[in-house]
Design a protein around this motif. Structure first.
Motif, PDB file in Angstrom:
ATOM      1  N   GLU A  26       0.916  -1.134   0.000  1.00 31.01           N
ATOM      2  CA  GLU A  26      -0.014  -0.094  -0.116  1.00 31.01           C
ATOM      3  C   GLU A  26       0.833   1.206  -0.035  1.00 31.01           C
ATOM      4  OE1 GLU A  26      -3.247   0.300  -0.212  1.00 31.01           O
ATOM      5  OE2 GLU A  26      -3.456  -1.757  -0.374  1.00 31.01           O
ATOM      6  N   ILE A  27       2.052   1.236   0.832  1.00 31.23           N
ATOM      7  CA  ILE A  27       3.044   2.545   0.754  1.00 31.23           C
ATOM      8  C   ILE A  27       3.495   2.717  -0.578  1.00 31.23           C
ATOM      9  CG2 ILE A  27       5.193   3.136   1.770  1.00 31.23           C
ATOM     10  CD1 ILE A  27       4.115   1.769   4.397  1.00 31.23           C
ATOM     11  N   MET A  28       4.044   1.472  -1.063  1.00 32.03           N
ATOM     12  CA  MET A  28       4.514   1.783  -2.581  1.00 32.03           C
ATOM     13  C   MET A  28       3.345   2.432  -3.510  1.00 32.03           C
ATOM     14  SD  MET A  28       7.672   0.841  -2.419  1.00 32.03           S
ATOM     15  CE  MET A  28       8.026   0.723  -4.012  1.00 32.03           C
ATOM     16  N   ARG A  29       2.078   1.683  -3.406  1.00 30.60           N
ATOM     17  CA  ARG A  29       1.321   2.291  -4.228  1.00 30.60           C
ATOM     18  C   ARG A  29       0.944   3.781  -4.111  1.00 30.60           C
ATOM     19  NH1 ARG A  29      -2.635  -1.212  -2.936  1.00 30.60           N
ATOM     20  NH2 ARG A  29      -1.888  -2.935  -4.339  1.00 30.60           N
ATOM     21  N   GLY A  30       0.885   4.027  -2.874  1.00 36.33           N
ATOM     22  CA  GLY A  30       0.778   5.600  -2.530  1.00 36.33           C
ATOM     23  C   GLY A  30       1.925   6.301  -2.982  1.00 36.33           C
ATOM     24  N   ILE A  31       3.154   5.754  -2.898  1.00 36.12           N
ATOM     25  CA  ILE A  31       4.201   6.774  -3.601  1.00 36.12           C
ATOM     26  C   ILE A  31       4.241   6.824  -4.843  1.00 36.12           C
ATOM     27  CG2 ILE A  31       6.677   6.471  -3.799  1.00 36.12           C
ATOM     28  CD1 ILE A  31       6.809   5.366  -1.029  1.00 36.12           C
ATOM     29  N   ARG A  32       3.857   5.943  -5.542  1.00 32.14           N
ATOM     30  CA  ARG A  32       3.484   5.849  -7.185  1.00 32.14           C
ATOM     31  C   ARG A  32       2.696   6.875  -7.444  1.00 32.14           C
ATOM     32  NH1 ARG A  32       2.145   0.961  -7.951  1.00 32.14           N
ATOM     33  NH2 ARG A  32       4.081  -0.044  -7.501  1.00 32.14           N
ATOM     34  N   LEU A  33       1.602   6.837  -6.748  1.00 25.01           N
ATOM     35  CA  LEU A  33       0.550   7.695  -7.146  1.00 25.01           C
ATOM     36  C   LEU A  33       0.732   9.377  -7.006  1.00 25.01           C
ATOM     37  CD1 LEU A  33      -2.609   7.999  -7.741  1.00 25.01           C
ATOM     38  CD2 LEU A  33      -3.029   7.677  -5.367  1.00 25.01           C
ATOM     39  N   HIS A  34       1.503   9.577  -5.875  1.00 25.60           N
ATOM     40  CA  HIS A  34       1.717  10.952  -5.374  1.00 25.60           C
ATOM     41  C   HIS A  34       3.478  11.209  -5.494  1.00 25.60           C
ATOM     42  CE1 HIS A  34      -2.023  11.139  -3.521  1.00 25.60           C
ATOM     43  NE2 HIS A  34      -1.918  10.340  -2.908  1.00 25.60           N
ATOM     44  N   PHE A  35       4.018  10.506  -6.535  1.00 27.64           N
ATOM     45  CA  PHE A  35       5.184  10.723  -6.686  1.00 27.64           C
ATOM     46  C   PHE A  35       5.770  11.921  -7.226  1.00 27.64           C
ATOM     47  CE2 PHE A  35       9.525   9.685  -9.066  1.00 27.64           C
ATOM     48  CZ  PHE A  35      10.137   9.408  -7.954  1.00 27.64           C
ATOM     49  N   HIS A  36       4.860  12.972  -8.008  1.00 26.16           N
ATOM     50  CA  HIS A  36       5.171  14.030  -8.675  1.00 26.16           C
ATOM     51  C   HIS A  36       4.901  15.345  -7.681  1.00 26.16           C
ATOM     52  CE1 HIS A  36       0.664  13.638  -8.842  1.00 26.16           C
ATOM     53  NE2 HIS A  36       0.648  14.985  -8.598  1.00 26.16           N
ATOM     54  N   ALA A  37       4.306  14.872  -6.479  1.00 26.34           N
ATOM     55  CA  ALA A  37       4.270  15.819  -5.124  1.00 26.34           C
ATOM     56  C   ALA A  37       5.390  15.743  -4.338  1.00 26.34           C
ATOM     57  CB  ALA A  37       2.822  15.525  -4.499  1.00 26.34           C
ATOM     58  N   LEU A  38       6.038  14.588  -4.079  1.00 28.54           N
ATOM     59  CA  LEU A  38       7.177  14.245  -3.286  1.00 28.54           C
ATOM     60  C   LEU A  38       8.412  14.719  -3.884  1.00 28.54           C
ATOM     61  CD1 LEU A  38       6.007  10.641  -2.381  1.00 28.54           C
ATOM     62  CD2 LEU A  38       5.755  12.494  -0.962  1.00 28.54           C
ATOM     63  N   VAL A  39       8.500  14.889  -5.208  1.00 28.39           N
ATOM     64  CA  VAL A  39       9.565  15.001  -5.859  1.00 28.39           C
ATOM     65  C   VAL A  39       9.789  16.435  -6.248  1.00 28.39           C
ATOM     66  CG1 VAL A  39      11.314  14.688  -7.735  1.00 28.39           C
ATOM     67  CG2 VAL A  39      10.274  12.580  -6.478  1.00 28.39           C
ATOM     68  N   LYS A  40      10.882  17.297  -6.098  1.00 28.89           N
ATOM     69  CA  LYS A  40      10.640  18.775  -6.287  1.00 28.89           C
ATOM     70  C   LYS A  40      10.909  19.020  -7.695  1.00 28.89           C
ATOM     71  CE  LYS A  40      12.105  20.847  -2.041  1.00 28.89           C
ATOM     72  NZ  LYS A  40      13.044  21.584  -1.098  1.00 28.89           N
TER      73      LYS A  40
END
Length: 482
Positions: free
Chosen positions: A51-65
């Protein structure tokens, strides 16, 4: 590499969702163990991690500057395109997609031809039921149905045509005798036309199938010569088609190749804890049919091992040859003889050494031929370029000559104009009392023109005199007749 292999298995095998989840867990455990060995970090796997990996993949553009959702989607699209390009082979001569399509079409054609020929038998059997027992082959039966038509019209003259189709004089005679004493019903001409047209369609399909089989044979000799030499073109093509590509087949272990095509039986045996299948698609090869019942499992395992070696050689060799396939086939033959007679076969190391020597010779010869072809191509290209250059030079020379010819009269005209302009002021104050004498050439021309005019006048006068004489003669004749 471990992750890629397991994910490929998950994507390409048709299995229940529970088993896929179990395989995912195994893959995560393997990756965790590899990270622990290399980096020394303890890893945890489970449902929460997914689930954590799925969330990272979904919000990846918000986490990376500096990464937007649009650029992330573009990156995903580019990754998909690059993956597709890697899947498609750029070498035209070694494309295995055509093999997959042709073998599937071949299977479909076999089913369709069988169904259609049975329909022809049933349809024409009402009129001539005895023909089915004499000629059991589908293709020959359809040709005969088209040739015979109405059985009452068969005679001794049609024996030659029957012999050409059946390739047996006794069968042709039997068909003729059966047509004379047949129990079939009469048939109308319209029904016969329909039966003949349908038979011709079935015949054309059968002929197309033969051509497709030849195409498959030639394609297999180009793409996988060792595999086709070992196990045959059709079985090798079925293995490649079932695996998805030659590369996938080369990645499979021998145990997977052995039961490839028997997945249902394997999962049923695992579920019921029964005996797993001994062979899948390789059962159609001649080796397993020739082996004894007790040795079928052994020979299938040995054959799967050799098929794996052959597919890897075909996939990763620069110049594919059938030398290794022939040697591997000899090894399987020796193993069959060992099971039957007890004669010990040669060792694999000796056979492979011989194969490497022969393959190197064949590859050297192929490379020599390719070099000769390239040299010929270069020579032709050079000659073509030289011819083009010569043609261009000729064109330039002709253009230059035309330009020079155009410029010379212009210069002469300019000189004449300058001379006339210089002579005009001198002649303005003077009046010409006498005409200037003509040059010799002009004098000759004028004399010749005058002589020609005199000759023409004389000819005209002679013609007039002749006409007058003719008129006088006619008048005298008329007066005499009166």
């Amino acid at each position: 590499g471990i992750l890629h292999e397991d994910l490929r298995l998950l994507l390409e095998t048709s299995m229940p969702a529970k088993k896929k989840k179990a395989l995912l867990g195994v893959a995560d455990a393997k990756i965790g163990a590899a990270i622990l060995e290399e980096l020394g970090y303890q890893c945890q796997t489970g449902g929460v991690v997914a689930e954590i990996m799925r969330g990272i993949r979904l919000h990846f553009h918000a986490l990376v500057k500096g990464l937007t959702a649009q650029s992330a989607s573009k990156a995903q699209l580019g990754l998909g395109h690059s993956y597709s390009r890697a899947k498609v082979k750029f070498n035209v001569n070694r494309v295995d997609n055509m093999i997959i399509q042709s073998i599937s079409l071949l299977d479909q054609l076999d089913k369709d031809i069988n169904t259609f020929s049975m329909r022809v038998r049933e349809w024409y059997g009402y009129h001539f039921p005895e023909l089915i027992k004499i000629v059991p082959e589908n293709y020959t039966y359809c040709r005969l149905a088209k040739f015979i038509g109405n059985r009452k019209e068969l005679s001794e003259e049609s024996l030659e045509g029957l012999e050409e189709i059946v390739m047996d004089s006794a069968k042709a005679q039997a068909i003729l005798e059966a047509s004379r004493s047949s129990m079939g019903m009469d048939i109308s001409p319209l029904d016969l036309i329909n039966i003949e047209s349908f038979s011709s369609r079935v015949i054309s399909l059968s002929e197309y199938r033969k051509g497709l089989q030849e195409y498959l044979r030639s394609k297999m000799s180009q793409v996988a010569p060792s595999l086709s030499a070992l196990i045959g073109e059709v079985v090798g093509a079925r293995l490649i088609s079932h695996a998805g590509s030659l590369t996938n087949l080369a990645k499979y272990p021998a145990s997977t190749v052995q039961i490839l095509g028997a997945e249902k039986a394997l999962f049923r045996a695992l579920k019921t804890r029964g005996n797993t299948p001994k062979y899948g698609l390789i059962f159609h090869s001649t080796f397993i049919g020739r082996a004894a019942a007790k040795n079928k499992g052994r020979i299938s395992r040995y054959l799967a091992n050799k098929c794996t070696i052959a597919s890897r050689i075909d996939c990763f060799s620069e110049v594919p040859t059938s030398v290794f396939g022939d040697k591997l086939r000899e090894q399987v033959e020796e193993r069959l003889a060992f099971y039957e007679t007890g004669e010990p076969p040669r060792k694999n190391l000796e056979v492979m050494k011989e194969a490497v020597v022969e393959a190197s010779e064949v590859v050297a010869e192929v490379k020599r031929k390719l070099e000769k072809k390239e040299k010929k191509k270069k020579k032709r290209e050079r000659k073509r370029l030289e011819a083009l250059a010569a043609a261009a030079e000729e064109m330039e020379n002709s253009v230059m000559e035309v330009e020079e010819n155009d410029t010379e009269p212009k210069k002469k005209k300019k000189k004449k104009q300058e001379l006339e302009a210089a002579s005009e002021p001198e002649q303005n104050g003077l009046e010409e009392e006498e005409e200037e004498p003509l040059p010799k050439k002009k004098r000759k021309l004028t004399v010749e023109a005058a002589e020609e005019e005199e000759e023409e006048d004389e000819e005209e006068e002679e013609k007039k005199k002749k006409k007058k004489k003719k008129k006088k003669k006619k008048a005298a004749k008329d007066s005499e007749e009166d």
